[in-house]
Structures are given as C-alpha cells and as structure tokens.
Design an enzyme around this catalytic site. Structure first.
Site, PDB file in Angstrom:
ATOM      1  N   ARG A  74       0.867  -1.175   0.000  1.00  0.00           N
ATOM      2  CA  ARG A  74       0.000   0.000   0.000  1.00  0.00           C
ATOM      3  C   ARG A  74       0.903   1.224   0.000  1.00  0.00           C
ATOM      4  NH1 ARG A  74      -2.125  -3.508   4.023  1.00  0.00           N
ATOM      5  NH2 ARG A  74      -4.213  -4.295   3.540  1.00  0.00           N
ATOM      6  N   HIS A 114      -4.403  -9.016   3.523  1.00  0.00           N
ATOM      7  CA  HIS A 114      -5.843  -8.928   3.719  1.00  0.00           C
ATOM      8  C   HIS A 114      -6.252  -9.751   4.931  1.00  0.00           C
ATOM      9  CE1 HIS A 114      -6.712  -7.895  -0.781  1.00  0.00           C
ATOM     10  NE2 HIS A 114      -6.387  -6.839  -0.068  1.00  0.00           N
ATOM     11  N   ARG A 120      -0.653  -2.216  -7.000  1.00  0.00           N
ATOM     12  CA  ARG A 120      -0.970  -3.272  -6.023  1.00  0.00           C
ATOM     13  C   ARG A 120      -1.946  -4.268  -6.653  1.00  0.00           C
ATOM     14  NH1 ARG A 120      -1.423  -4.574  -0.421  1.00  0.00           N
ATOM     15  NH2 ARG A 120      -3.540  -4.955   0.316  1.00  0.00           N
ATOM     16  N   LYS A 140      -2.324  -2.732   7.775  1.00  0.00           N
ATOM     17  CA  LYS A 140      -3.551  -2.338   8.465  1.00  0.00           C
ATOM     18  C   LYS A 140      -3.712  -3.141   9.747  1.00  0.00           C
ATOM     19  CE  LYS A 140      -6.464  -0.582   4.732  1.00  0.00           C
ATOM     20  NZ  LYS A 140      -7.745  -0.750   4.009  1.00  0.00           N
ATOM     21  N   HIS A 149      -2.239   2.271  -5.991  1.00  0.00           N
ATOM     22  CA  HIS A 149      -3.032   1.070  -5.714  1.00  0.00           C
ATOM     23  C   HIS A 149      -3.262   0.251  -6.982  1.00  0.00           C
ATOM     24  CE1 HIS A 149      -4.784  -0.406  -1.996  1.00  0.00           C
ATOM     25  NE2 HIS A 149      -5.708  -1.017  -2.708  1.00  0.00           N
ATOM     26  N   TYR A 153     -10.443 -10.162  -6.965  1.00  0.00           N
ATOM     27  CA  TYR A 153      -9.604 -10.437  -8.137  1.00  0.00           C
ATOM     28  C   TYR A 153     -10.048 -11.682  -8.890  1.00  0.00           C
ATOM     29  CZ  TYR A 153      -6.548  -7.189  -5.680  1.00  0.00           C
ATOM     30  OH  TYR A 153      -6.044  -6.092  -5.032  1.00  0.00           O
TER      31      TYR A 153
END
Length: 317
Positions: free
Chosen positions: A157, A285, A262, A181, A259, A294
C-alpha cells in the site's frame, strides 16, 4: 471530536468507542479519523443527544439523506461509501451493547448489497512501459524507478511504502517485514529487478535521512545544508503524483494510482497460477473475501485457456 461546548452523552460514548478502537483493537490513526468523521456526521445530521435517541427511524432518515447527498461535482455518494457509514454505526452500537447501554440493536441495521468493486490493473506490457519511462541516471530517476519497481514487486500500500526506512530493507535476503492495516506484520518480497533498482538508488544517496524514499530538490543532490525539515520522507500524495506522471509519460490512458500497481501485483500472481490464500497473505488482507475481488480476472484468464485448448481435435475435423 474536539468541541468548544460541553459534550453530549452520545459524543462522550463516541469518544470512548474511538479510544476502545485505538487501545483494545489497535486500529490505525487513519481508521480512527475515518470512524470519527462518520460518527460526528451522524450525530450532527440526526441531532441525537443520547444512545436511546438512536432508533430505526433515525437511522433510516439518515441513510436516506446520505443516498440523496451530492458531492462537489454533483455526483451522489457511492453505495460503498454509504455502506461504510452503516458499518461504522453498527460497530458503535455493538460497542454500546457490550457496555450494557440501552440503544438500538446493531443487528437491526442492514448494510445492504454493495456492487462488486471494479479492479483496475495494468497489463505486463503497461507495467514495463511505465517503469521504462523512468529512464535516466539522476537521483530522481533512480528513486522513481525504485518506487515503481517496489510497488509492483511487493504489492505494498502507498502508506506502507512511505513509512519504510532504509534500515527496514534487507536486500541480501530480498525480503522485509512491513506493518500494515491493524498493525499486522507480514513478509514482503523483493524481485531481482526491484532489488537492482533499490541498490542503484541507495548507492547514489548522499544524505543521512532515515526514510527510504525522500523528496528531492529541483537542482542538485540532497545535503544537510539544504534540508528544511527534520525528515525529507515522501508523502503518499507525492508518490501518487509520481506514479501518475510516469503513467502519462508512458501513454497509459487508464487512471493509474499506486493502488493500481498493487492490483497489478495481485492479478499477475493469480494469472500465473498462485493460489488465492497465498495472495491474501502477501497483500495483508484480513479476510479472503477482500482478496476475492480479483477472482473475475482469473475467470477471464480461464476463459481464454478454455477457448485455446478445449475440444481442439473436433475443431480439426
């Protein structure tokens, strides 16, 4: 929520909720700010003063106002944005329930169906064109190439990229740890081309700034005399401008952001046979559901394989 007037009971509870997210849940500053804005907006729009004031009618009226709101350019709020407000409110209500505070049950708020996110990614040829556009031997060219190579090599990110220090990167092992995150650590890998770009860039650095990627003066190299702030660390916004600049220079008509690289990293792995669980881990994630955005890309790839290889003997007859 910084207020000059005395805080209402609901504002006090909102403050406690954000403190709970920060301390017990270890949420990032960005998440806290986002949740705080959503709650502040809900409280100001509805005029609720205490938890008991939150009713189904209050929430419904608020969600209608969100649906009818327009942005500065005249567009309505995206369904994903509206759903995010509902998710924040549900989390707040669940927190209140755990504190045995009488209010609306969180389960009564339906988030609703949100449209599948459209994932924009670059073809391998487009990635090559953007990276090739950085050609040059100046420190700026070397820095920008290293940024693009690392973004595509690692799936970082942009906030993770800009938070990196030189000491974080282990070029010998071609891997390093990054805190993503929720303050979760994950291993990030460096491709040979990214390793080469980083090596050339770092070899040309003459400053002592700890940051891996730094802003540069228009003329000359960075030295301790011409620095104006404690750190020259690039901001996320600066990286966005760099990526857009080279996308335009390369003649890419897509709206390219950090992004996008990414997304390109993830789709490249999946199309070349990586399993979705591994991609989930590499992207950091928390849920496999997030990575499944995806899937439609790999479905298209499978369709191409089916057309190319299925029933070939019958076609020859």
């Amino acid at each position: 929520m910084s207020l000059s007037r005395p805080a209402s009971p609901i504002e006090e509870y909102a403050k406690r909720f954000l403190e709970h997210l920060e301390i017990e849940m270890s949420r990032s500053l960005r998440t806290l700010e986002s949740y705080g804005r959503c709650l502040d907006q809900f409280i100001r729009t509805t005029g609720v003063k205490k938890p008991e004031d939150i009713t189904l009618d209050t929430v419904r009226d608020y969600r209608i106002s969100l649906n009818r709101r327009t942005t500065r350019n005249g567009a309505t709020l995206k369904k994903n944005t509206q759903s995010y407000h509902a998710i924040v409110l549900r989390s707040f209500l669940k927190f209140l329930a755990k504190q045995d505070i009488k209010t609306l049950s969180a389960e009564k708020i339906e988030v609703g169906h949100t449209p599948t996110r459209q994932v924009d990614f670059l073809d391998p040829d487009e990635v090559e064109r953007i990276i090739f556009a950085t050609q040059g031997s100046t420190l700026r060219n070397l820095r920008d190439r290293a940024i693009l190579e690392l973004l595509f090599s690692s799936g970082l990110r942009v906030s993770e990229l800009t938070s990196l220090d030189r000491q974080h990167i282990n070029l010998e092992k071609e891997e390093f740890s990054v805190r993503g995150k929720g303050s979760k650590l994950r291993i990030v890998f460096i491709s040979p081309s990214a390793k080469g770009a980083l090596t050339r860039y770092l070899d040309h650095r003459t400053d002592t700034d700890a940051a891996l990627f730094i802003s540069l003066p228009k003329k000359g190299l960075i030295n301790e005399k011409n620095r104006k702030r404690d750190t020259l660390r690039l901001t996320s916004r600066s990286v966005e401008r760099i990526v857009k600049h080279y996308a335009t220079k390369a003649g890419i008509v897509k709206d390219v952001h950090p992004h996008t690289l990414r997304h390109s990293f993830a789709t490249d792995l999946l199309i070349n046979g990586a399993d979705i669980r591994s991609v989930q881990a590499m992207l950091g994630h928390a849920s496999i559901t997030t990575t499944q955005i995806y899937t439609h890309v790999t479905n298209e790839h499978l369709k191409e394989i089916h057309k190319s290889f299925h029933d070939r003997r019958r076609k020859k007859k």
